[in-house]
Each structure stands twice: as structure tokens, then as C-alpha cells.
Design a protein around this motif. Structure first.
Motif, PDB file in Angstrom:
ATOM      1  N   PHE A  46      18.679  51.721  12.213  1.00 52.44           N
ATOM      2  CA  PHE A  46      20.004  52.059  12.733  1.00 52.44           C
ATOM      3  C   PHE A  46      21.086  51.809  11.685  1.00 52.44           C
ATOM      4  CE2 PHE A  46      19.394  47.621  13.753  1.00 52.44           C
ATOM      5  CZ  PHE A  46      20.637  47.029  13.555  1.00 52.44           C
ATOM      6  N   MET A  47      20.892  50.802  10.844  1.00 49.65           N
ATOM      7  CA  MET A  47      21.864  50.532   9.777  1.00 49.65           C
ATOM      8  C   MET A  47      21.808  51.620   8.710  1.00 49.65           C
ATOM      9  SD  MET A  47      21.723  46.378   9.369  1.00 49.65           S
ATOM     10  CE  MET A  47      19.951  46.277   9.139  1.00 49.65           C
ATOM     11  N   PHE A  48      20.610  52.089   8.391  1.00 50.28           N
ATOM     12  CA  PHE A  48      20.465  53.169   7.418  1.00 50.28           C
ATOM     13  C   PHE A  48      21.235  54.398   7.914  1.00 50.28           C
ATOM     14  CE2 PHE A  48      15.792  51.716   6.391  1.00 50.28           C
ATOM     15  CZ  PHE A  48      16.238  50.460   6.024  1.00 50.28           C
ATOM     16  N   LEU A  49      21.075  54.690   9.211  1.00 47.26           N
ATOM     17  CA  LEU A  49      21.764  55.840   9.806  1.00 47.26           C
ATOM     18  C   LEU A  49      23.280  55.689   9.721  1.00 47.26           C
ATOM     19  CD1 LEU A  49      19.533  56.281  12.975  1.00 47.26           C
ATOM     20  CD2 LEU A  49      19.777  57.959  11.132  1.00 47.26           C
ATOM     21  N   THR A  50      23.777  54.495   9.985  1.00 47.43           N
ATOM     22  CA  THR A  50      25.222  54.274   9.946  1.00 47.43           C
ATOM     23  C   THR A  50      25.776  54.467   8.543  1.00 47.43           C
ATOM     24  OG1 THR A  50      25.239  52.823  11.860  1.00 47.43           O
ATOM     25  CG2 THR A  50      27.054  52.574  10.324  1.00 47.43           C
ATOM     26  N   VAL A  51      25.105  53.915   7.557  1.00 42.60           N
ATOM     27  CA  VAL A  51      25.585  54.066   6.175  1.00 42.60           C
ATOM     28  C   VAL A  51      25.565  55.537   5.770  1.00 42.60           C
ATOM     29  CG1 VAL A  51      25.092  53.518   3.752  1.00 42.60           C
ATOM     30  CG2 VAL A  51      25.068  51.713   5.485  1.00 42.60           C
ATOM     31  N   ALA A  52      24.511  56.244   6.140  1.00 44.47           N
ATOM     32  CA  ALA A  52      24.454  57.681   5.853  1.00 44.47           C
ATOM     33  C   ALA A  52      25.566  58.410   6.601  1.00 44.47           C
ATOM     34  CB  ALA A  52      23.084  58.249   6.231  1.00 44.47           C
ATOM     35  N   GLY A  53      25.834  58.000   7.831  1.00 43.79           N
ATOM     36  CA  GLY A  53      26.918  58.609   8.606  1.00 43.79           C
ATOM     37  C   GLY A  53      28.278  58.379   7.965  1.00 43.79           C
ATOM     38  N   LEU A  54      28.518  57.161   7.502  1.00 39.40           N
ATOM     39  CA  LEU A  54      29.787  56.886   6.818  1.00 39.40           C
ATOM     40  C   LEU A  54      29.902  57.713   5.542  1.00 39.40           C
ATOM     41  CD1 LEU A  54      29.965  53.026   7.330  1.00 39.40           C
ATOM     42  CD2 LEU A  54      31.576  54.722   8.255  1.00 39.40           C
ATOM     43  N   ALA A  55      28.814  57.835   4.804  1.00 33.14           N
ATOM     44  CA  ALA A  55      28.827  58.653   3.580  1.00 33.14           C
ATOM     45  C   ALA A  55      29.164  60.099   3.916  1.00 33.14           C
ATOM     46  CB  ALA A  55      27.482  58.559   2.872  1.00 33.14           C
ATOM     47  N   GLN A  56      28.572  60.616   4.975  1.00 30.20           N
ATOM     48  CA  GLN A  56      28.868  61.994   5.387  1.00 30.20           C
ATOM     49  C   GLN A  56      30.337  62.125   5.797  1.00 30.20           C
ATOM     50  OE1 GLN A  56      26.939  64.524   4.995  1.00 30.20           O
ATOM     51  NE2 GLN A  56      24.821  63.864   5.135  1.00 30.20           N
ATOM     52  N   LEU A  57      30.833  61.157   6.540  1.00 30.75           N
ATOM     53  CA  LEU A  57      32.234  61.171   6.972  1.00 30.75           C
ATOM     54  C   LEU A  57      33.169  61.191   5.768  1.00 30.75           C
ATOM     55  CD1 LEU A  57      34.147  60.903   9.507  1.00 30.75           C
ATOM     56  CD2 LEU A  57      34.158  58.449   8.997  1.00 30.75           C
ATOM     57  N   PHE A  58      32.938  60.289   4.830  1.00 29.24           N
ATOM     58  CA  PHE A  58      33.804  60.177   3.658  1.00 29.24           C
ATOM     59  C   PHE A  58      33.664  61.373   2.715  1.00 29.24           C
ATOM     60  CE2 PHE A  58      33.208  55.301   4.089  1.00 29.24           C
ATOM     61  CZ  PHE A  58      34.067  55.276   5.173  1.00 29.24           C
ATOM     62  N   SER A  59      32.581  62.130   2.872  1.00 30.31           N
ATOM     63  CA  SER A  59      32.354  63.321   2.045  1.00 30.31           C
ATOM     64  C   SER A  59      32.820  64.593   2.732  1.00 30.31           C
ATOM     65  CB  SER A  59      30.866  63.424   1.681  1.00 30.31           C
ATOM     66  OG  SER A  59      30.475  62.320   0.899  1.00 30.31           O
ATOM     67  N   GLY A  60      33.483  64.457   3.871  1.00 29.75           N
ATOM     68  CA  GLY A  60      34.055  65.617   4.541  1.00 29.75           C
ATOM     69  C   GLY A  60      33.116  66.372   5.457  1.00 29.75           C
ATOM     70  N   ARG A  61      32.074  65.709   5.935  1.00 24.39           N
ATOM     71  CA  ARG A  61      31.120  66.347   6.833  1.00 24.39           C
ATOM     72  C   ARG A  61      31.063  65.597   8.165  1.00 24.39           C
ATOM     73  NH1 ARG A  61      28.954  66.608   1.600  1.00 24.39           N
ATOM     74  NH2 ARG A  61      27.747  64.709   1.886  1.00 24.39           N
ATOM     75  N   PRO A  62      32.129  65.702   8.981  1.00 22.50           N
ATOM     76  CA  PRO A  62      32.190  64.921  10.213  1.00 22.50           C
ATOM     77  C   PRO A  62      31.120  65.277  11.237  1.00 22.50           C
ATOM     78  CG  PRO A  62      34.016  66.463  10.139  1.00 22.50           C
ATOM     79  CD  PRO A  62      33.344  66.523   8.792  1.00 22.50           C
ATOM     80  N   ALA A  63      30.660  66.510  11.290  1.00 19.73           N
ATOM     81  CA  ALA A  63      29.621  66.872  12.268  1.00 19.73           C
ATOM     82  C   ALA A  63      28.324  66.126  11.959  1.00 19.73           C
ATOM     83  CB  ALA A  63      29.399  68.379  12.285  1.00 19.73           C
ATOM     84  N   LYS A  64      27.941  66.071  10.698  1.00 17.43           N
ATOM     85  CA  LYS A  64      26.731  65.339  10.301  1.00 17.43           C
ATOM     86  C   LYS A  64      26.944  63.839  10.502  1.00 17.43           C
ATOM     87  CE  LYS A  64      22.591  65.150   8.694  1.00 17.43           C
ATOM     88  NZ  LYS A  64      21.465  65.515   9.534  1.00 17.43           N
ATOM     89  N   ALA A  65      28.152  63.358  10.198  1.00 17.63           N
ATOM     90  CA  ALA A  65      28.466  61.939  10.409  1.00 17.63           C
ATOM     91  C   ALA A  65      28.311  61.574  11.877  1.00 17.63           C
ATOM     92  CB  ALA A  65      29.883  61.642   9.938  1.00 17.63           C
ATOM     93  N   LEU A  66      28.801  62.439  12.749  1.00 16.30           N
ATOM     94  CA  LEU A  66      28.712  62.183  14.179  1.00 16.30           C
ATOM     95  C   LEU A  66      27.256  62.122  14.632  1.00 16.30           C
ATOM     96  CD1 LEU A  66      29.977  61.782  16.948  1.00 16.30           C
ATOM     97  CD2 LEU A  66      30.197  64.275  17.115  1.00 16.30           C
ATOM     98  N   GLU A  67      26.456  63.062  14.178  1.00 12.66           N
ATOM     99  CA  GLU A  67      25.039  63.086  14.551  1.00 12.66           C
ATOM    100  C   GLU A  67      24.341  61.780  14.147  1.00 12.66           C
ATOM    101  OE1 GLU A  67      21.002  64.937  12.744  1.00 12.66           O
ATOM    102  OE2 GLU A  67      22.753  66.246  12.660  1.00 12.66           O
ATOM    103  N   LEU A  68      24.558  61.352  12.923  1.00 15.34           N
ATOM    104  CA  LEU A  68      23.914  60.137  12.428  1.00 15.34           C
ATOM    105  C   LEU A  68      24.419  58.898  13.161  1.00 15.34           C
ATOM    106  CD1 LEU A  68      23.991  61.094   8.665  1.00 15.34           C
ATOM    107  CD2 LEU A  68      21.931  60.834  10.058  1.00 15.34           C
ATOM    108  N   ALA A  69      25.720  58.832  13.395  1.00 17.11           N
ATOM    109  CA  ALA A  69      26.299  57.674  14.091  1.00 17.11           C
ATOM    110  C   ALA A  69      25.822  57.602  15.540  1.00 17.11           C
ATOM    111  CB  ALA A  69      27.823  57.733  14.024  1.00 17.11           C
TER     112      ALA A  69
END
Length: 144
Positions: A46-69
Motif C-alpha cells: 500500500f505504501m508503494f502504491l501511495t508513493v507511485a500515486g504521489l509521483a503521478q500526481l506531481f507529474s500531472g497525471r491525476p487520474a492515474k494518481a487517483l487510481e493508485l491512491a
């Protein structure tokens, strides 16, 4: 980045976290994804997913960030950090009711949390990334 143990999911996760929090979300994402590939059954997935989600968010991909989070929050509903990506991603996707519902799940995990207190505990070097999270929480209704 030259890792001393590139086959370790934990080393990849920690290095990825450092990069995401340090302002290099793309490099951090690559390491978080490697940690996920190396440890799909890891209890801390779950932590791996969150870090990947934050990376996606900060890279301008909120849909992918939402899925991972969302996946992270589903795996560990008691871990508040997943909401650092989930709530701002909902706001960026114009899904305010979902952001507000997520805030309702976050607040019992972080009693008394305010925007000011969140600002103090976010381990982010990049001010734009920090502001992105704070703005999402603010728009979802977290008090100042």
C-alpha cells in the motif's frame, strides 16, 4: 540513481520515496514501480502504491494518481498518507463530492488536522507539490 541493492523492493521503495519527496517525481515513480514489481505480496505494498500515486500526481497525471491512491486506501484503510494523493487528485479531476467523501475518511485518521498542520508534516521539498496537496485539501473542506 545507482542503488546498492537494485533487486530489493525496500531499497527501491525508499529511494523512490526520497526522489518523489525531493522533487523528482518521474525518477521516483520508476523506482516505486520497480518496488511494486519486485514485491506484489509485500505487506507494505500500500505504501508503494501511495508513493507511485504521489509521483503521478506531481507529474500531472491525476487520474492515474487517483487510481493508485484508491488501491492504497483499499489495502490499508487506516493509513492516512494515501489521502495525500487521493484528495488532490479528486479535486484536479473536478470530482469535489468524492474529495469531500475522502476527507471524511481522512479526518478520523488524523484528528484535528488542519491545512496549517498538514503543511508542517508534509515531507516535500518542492513547494509546488506541497501547494498542490494543500490546495486539494483546502478545496475539499479541510479547515485552515
Amino acid at each position: 540513481m545507482n542503488l546498492r541493492n537494485p533487486g530489493s523492493r525496500q531499497v527501491n521503495f525508499l529511494a523512490g520515496t526520497a526522489l518523489v519527496c525531493g522533487g523528482d517525481p518521474e525518477a521516483g515513480l520508476a523506482l516505486a514501480e520497480r518496488a511494486m514489481a519486485l514485491g506484489p505480496l509485500d505487506p507494505g505494498y500500500f505504501m508503494f502504491l501511495t508513493v507511485a500515486g504521489l509521483a503521478q500526481l506531481f507529474s500531472g497525471r491525476p487520474a492515474k494518481a487517483l487510481e493508485l491512491a484508491q488501491r492504497s486506501a483499499a489495502l490499508n484503510p487506516g493509513w492516512d498518507t494515501a489521502y495525500w494523493a487521493l484528495i488532490p487528485a479528486c479535486v484536479q479531476l473536478d470530482r469535489l463530492p468524492e474529495a469531500q467523501a475522502a476527507l471524511g475518511k481522512f479526518l478520523p485518521l488524523a484528528p484535528g488536522m488542519t491545512v496549517s498542520a498538514l503543511r508542517e508534516c508534509l515531507p516535500l521539498r518542492d513547494s509546488a507539490s506541497r501547494d498542490m496537496i494543500l490546495d486539494g485539501f483546502r478545496k475539499a473542506g479541510l479547515p485552515e
